[in-house]
Design a protein around this motif. Structure first.
Motif, mmCIF file in Angstrom:
data_model
loop_
_atom_site.group_PDB
_atom_site.id
_atom_site.type_symbol
_atom_site.label_atom_id
_atom_site.label_comp_id
_atom_site.label_asym_id
_atom_site.label_seq_id
_atom_site.Cartn_x
_atom_site.Cartn_y
_atom_site.Cartn_z
ATOM 1 N N LYS A 1 -6.127 -18.425 -10.521
ATOM 2 C CA LYS A 1 -4.736 -18.323 -10.072
ATOM 3 C C LYS A 1 -4.743 -17.735 -8.664
ATOM 4 N N PHE A 2 -4.051 -18.398 -7.745
ATOM 5 C CA PHE A 2 -4.016 -17.987 -6.350
ATOM 6 C C PHE A 2 -2.571 -17.684 -5.976
ATOM 7 N N LYS A 3 -2.282 -16.420 -5.668
ATOM 8 C CA LYS A 3 -0.892 -16.025 -5.430
ATOM 9 C C LYS A 3 -0.828 -14.984 -4.316
ATOM 10 N N PHE A 4 -0.041 -15.299 -3.272
ATOM 11 C CA PHE A 4 0.139 -14.344 -2.184
ATOM 12 C C PHE A 4 1.605 -13.987 -1.959
ATOM 13 N N THR A 5 2.490 -14.598 -2.748
ATOM 14 C CA THR A 5 3.911 -14.297 -2.623
ATOM 15 C C THR A 5 4.292 -13.196 -3.608
ATOM 16 N N PRO A 6 5.397 -12.474 -3.325
ATOM 17 C CA PRO A 6 5.871 -11.487 -4.298
ATOM 18 C C PRO A 6 6.711 -12.209 -5.331
ATOM 19 N N ILE B 1 -1.826 -4.794 6.305
ATOM 20 C CA ILE B 1 -0.953 -5.682 5.539
ATOM 21 C C ILE B 1 -0.242 -4.891 4.451
ATOM 22 N N MET B 2 -0.955 -3.991 3.796
ATOM 23 C CA MET B 2 -0.337 -3.144 2.788
ATOM 24 C C MET B 2 0.674 -2.193 3.423
ATOM 25 N N THR B 3 0.375 -1.747 4.624
ATOM 26 C CA THR B 3 1.318 -0.892 5.357
ATOM 27 C C THR B 3 2.634 -1.621 5.591
ATOM 28 N N GLU C 1 14.456 -3.722 4.184
ATOM 29 C CA GLU C 1 15.237 -4.388 3.152
ATOM 30 C C GLU C 1 15.902 -3.421 2.176
ATOM 31 N N LYS C 2 15.465 -2.164 2.180
ATOM 32 C CA LYS C 2 16.004 -1.150 1.261
ATOM 33 C C LYS C 2 15.804 -1.585 -0.202
ATOM 34 N N LYS C 3 14.601 -2.075 -0.474
ATOM 35 C CA LYS C 3 14.258 -2.495 -1.834
ATOM 36 C C LYS C 3 12.968 -1.789 -2.271
ATOM 37 N N PRO C 4 13.063 -0.529 -2.649
ATOM 38 C CA PRO C 4 11.852 0.245 -2.961
ATOM 39 C C PRO C 4 11.053 -0.272 -4.155
ATOM 40 N N ASP C 5 11.712 -0.915 -5.117
ATOM 41 C CA ASP C 5 10.976 -1.425 -6.272
ATOM 42 C C ASP C 5 10.320 -2.773 -5.975
ATOM 43 N N TYR C 6 10.964 -3.541 -5.114
ATOM 44 C CA TYR C 6 10.475 -4.875 -4.787
ATOM 45 C C TYR C 6 9.340 -4.814 -3.773
ATOM 46 N N ARG C 7 9.464 -3.927 -2.796
ATOM 47 C CA ARG C 7 8.450 -3.767 -1.761
ATOM 48 C C ARG C 7 7.716 -2.462 -2.008
ATOM 49 N N ASP C 8 6.478 -2.572 -2.456
ATOM 50 C CA ASP C 8 5.720 -1.374 -2.834
ATOM 51 C C ASP C 8 4.275 -1.522 -2.359
ATOM 52 N N PRO C 9 3.834 -0.710 -1.403
ATOM 53 C CA PRO C 9 2.465 -0.818 -0.884
ATOM 54 C C PRO C 9 1.382 -0.417 -1.877
ATOM 55 N N GLY D 1 -2.108 -8.995 -3.859
ATOM 56 C CA GLY D 1 -0.762 -8.459 -3.741
ATOM 57 C C GLY D 1 -0.029 -9.283 -2.700
ATOM 58 N N HIS D 2 1.166 -8.856 -2.323
ATOM 59 C CA HIS D 2 1.937 -9.615 -1.349
ATOM 60 C C HIS D 2 1.178 -9.726 -0.037
ATOM 61 N N HIS D 3 0.959 -10.970 0.395
ATOM 62 C CA HIS D 3 0.331 -11.285 1.682
ATOM 63 C C HIS D 3 -1.149 -10.933 1.754
ATOM 64 N N LEU D 4 -1.763 -10.671 0.612
ATOM 65 C CA LEU D 4 -3.201 -10.406 0.607
ATOM 66 C C LEU D 4 -3.771 -10.928 -0.712
ATOM 67 N N ALA D 5 -4.597 -11.977 -0.628
ATOM 68 C CA ALA D 5 -5.195 -12.554 -1.829
ATOM 69 C C ALA D 5 -6.659 -12.839 -1.534
ATOM 70 N N LEU D 6 -7.531 -12.021 -2.114
ATOM 71 C CA LEU D 6 -8.971 -12.103 -1.875
ATOM 72 C C LEU D 6 -9.657 -12.450 -3.183
ATOM 73 N N ASN D 7 -10.496 -13.485 -3.172
ATOM 74 C CA ASN D 7 -11.158 -13.956 -4.394
ATOM 75 C C ASN D 7 -12.659 -14.125 -4.142
ATOM 76 N N TYR D 8 -13.465 -13.568 -5.046
ATOM 77 C CA TYR D 8 -14.925 -13.603 -4.871
ATOM 78 C C TYR D 8 -15.594 -14.052 -6.158
ATOM 79 N N THR D 9 -16.601 -14.905 -6.003
ATOM 80 C CA THR D 9 -17.376 -15.400 -7.126
ATOM 81 C C THR D 9 -18.858 -15.300 -6.768
#
Length: 341
Positions: free
Chosen positions: A55-60, A100-102, A111-119, A142-150
């Motif tokens: 599963k590849f997901k970078f959106t919230p 990116i987490m910052t 956006e004043k959305k503390p539950d939606y935007r959480d580092p 997480g949002h805007h960061l998706a790292l996958n290793y095999t």
């Protein structure tokens, strides 16, 4: 102001570069799993065959993500999880990931959305038993960061699919004003398209309008896109050098041994066949999109959303995402050995 998690990420030393990344990954994964109690291990560790591995997901937002979030880890567990990033990312790559987490904190204020935007809503998942010759892997997502290793057979590896994003692309106000996480990629890409245009390669621009999003999006399998733009074979040495600098910026997010091995794969498949194509404007503030496509890989970037101040960048392998190619080869080799006996 830095959150405790971000302060931790920045303060921990990068793992010694003389330890090969594959060995470093196993060591870090074992330590991370060992730091967890049964309940948290149930959140973080999955069978290698689990469907969610691909599963590849970078959106919230969650709950679509698997894994144990930093938010639910103790300080010791966070430190152990961070060692996984140290095992694969260069100092430059770790800084980008941290920034990116910052930006989640920046969006929280905007956006004043503390539950939606959480580092602290970045998740770690381990698939299989670290070091298993048949294959194991892990992801940090997480949002805007998706790292996958095999890792397969103790020596073959895959670092894709990989995604880095930035919203805002450039922070315009507040404590982090001026922060451009993906500045280097942006400037190198613009330098490349301009040197091609100056050299008469007008066909580098395949559309005056940039697509709203990278075309592969969150697809589990990346497919070959239309051949657009200019091939390396048609570039001058200066133009080729500019392209290689941009490719190296993507690869250089990872530690040296991983980056060099991936560059070798690109060269082996045929560097002369790699294409660079651009869509949209080339002036500051204009929306744009580009892609670098070779026989085996695809790098896409788009900066269209939020008035062209929201960057998405992905790096995909057509056959190698989630280690599909090396897993197939590994199984074929074992079937041959079994038949021989």
């Amino acid at each position: 102001m830095k959150t405790p998690l971000l302060a931790l990420l920045l303060s921990l030393p990068v793992m010694a570069q003389d330890l090969p990344s594959i060995a470093a990954m196993k060591s870090a994964a074992d330590a991370f799993i060992g730091s967890l109690d049964d309940a948290k291990r149930g959140q973080a560790v999955f069978p290698f065959e689990a469907e969610d591995r691909e599963k590849f997901k970078f959106t919230p937002p969650p709950p679509a993500r698997t894994g144990l979030p930093f938010k639910e880890m103790t300080e010791a567990q966070r430190a152990a999880a961070t060692k996984l990033l140290d095992a694969v990312l260069s100092e430059k790559g770790k800084l980008k990931a941290t920034q990116i987490m910052t930006l989640e904190g920046v969006l929280r204020e905007i956006e004043k959305k503390p539950d939606y935007r959480d580092p602290e809503k970045y998740y770690v998942s381990i698939f299989g038993k670290p070091g298993d010759e048949k294959g194991w892997g892990w992801k940090f997502e997480g949002h805007h960061l998706a790292l996958n290793y095999t890792v397969v057979g103790g020596k073959e590896f895959s670092v894709t699919p990989s995604f880095f994003g930035a919203n805002p692309g450039e922070v315009m106000e507040g404590e982090h004003k001026g922060l451009r996480v993906l500045k280097a990629e942006d400037e190198l890409a613009h330098a490349l398209v301009n040197v091609l245009l100056e050299g008469g390669k007008k066909n580098v621009i395949f559309s005056d309008k940039a697509p709203a999003e990278i075309l592969t999006a969150e697809n589990r399998k990346a497919t070959v896109l239309d051949p657009v733009g200019v091939t390396v074979a048609d570039m001058s040495e200066a133009q080729k050098k500019a392209l290689l600098e941009l490719i190296s910026e993507y690869l250089g997010r990872h530690r040296t041994d991983l980056a060099e091995a991936d560059m070798k794969k690109i060269e082996t498949a045929g560097i002369e066949k790699v294409r660079f194509g651009w869509a949209g404007g080339t002036k500051p503030g204009e929306a744009w999109y580009y892609r670098i496509q070779g026989p085996t890989f695809l790098m896409e970037s788009a900066n269209v959303q939020n008035n062209a101040n929201h960057v998405h960048e992905s790096w995909r392998s057509f056959d190698g995402d989630f280690g599909r190619d090396i897993l197939s080869e590994h199984y074929r080799e074992h079937e041959k050995e079994g038949a021989a006996h």
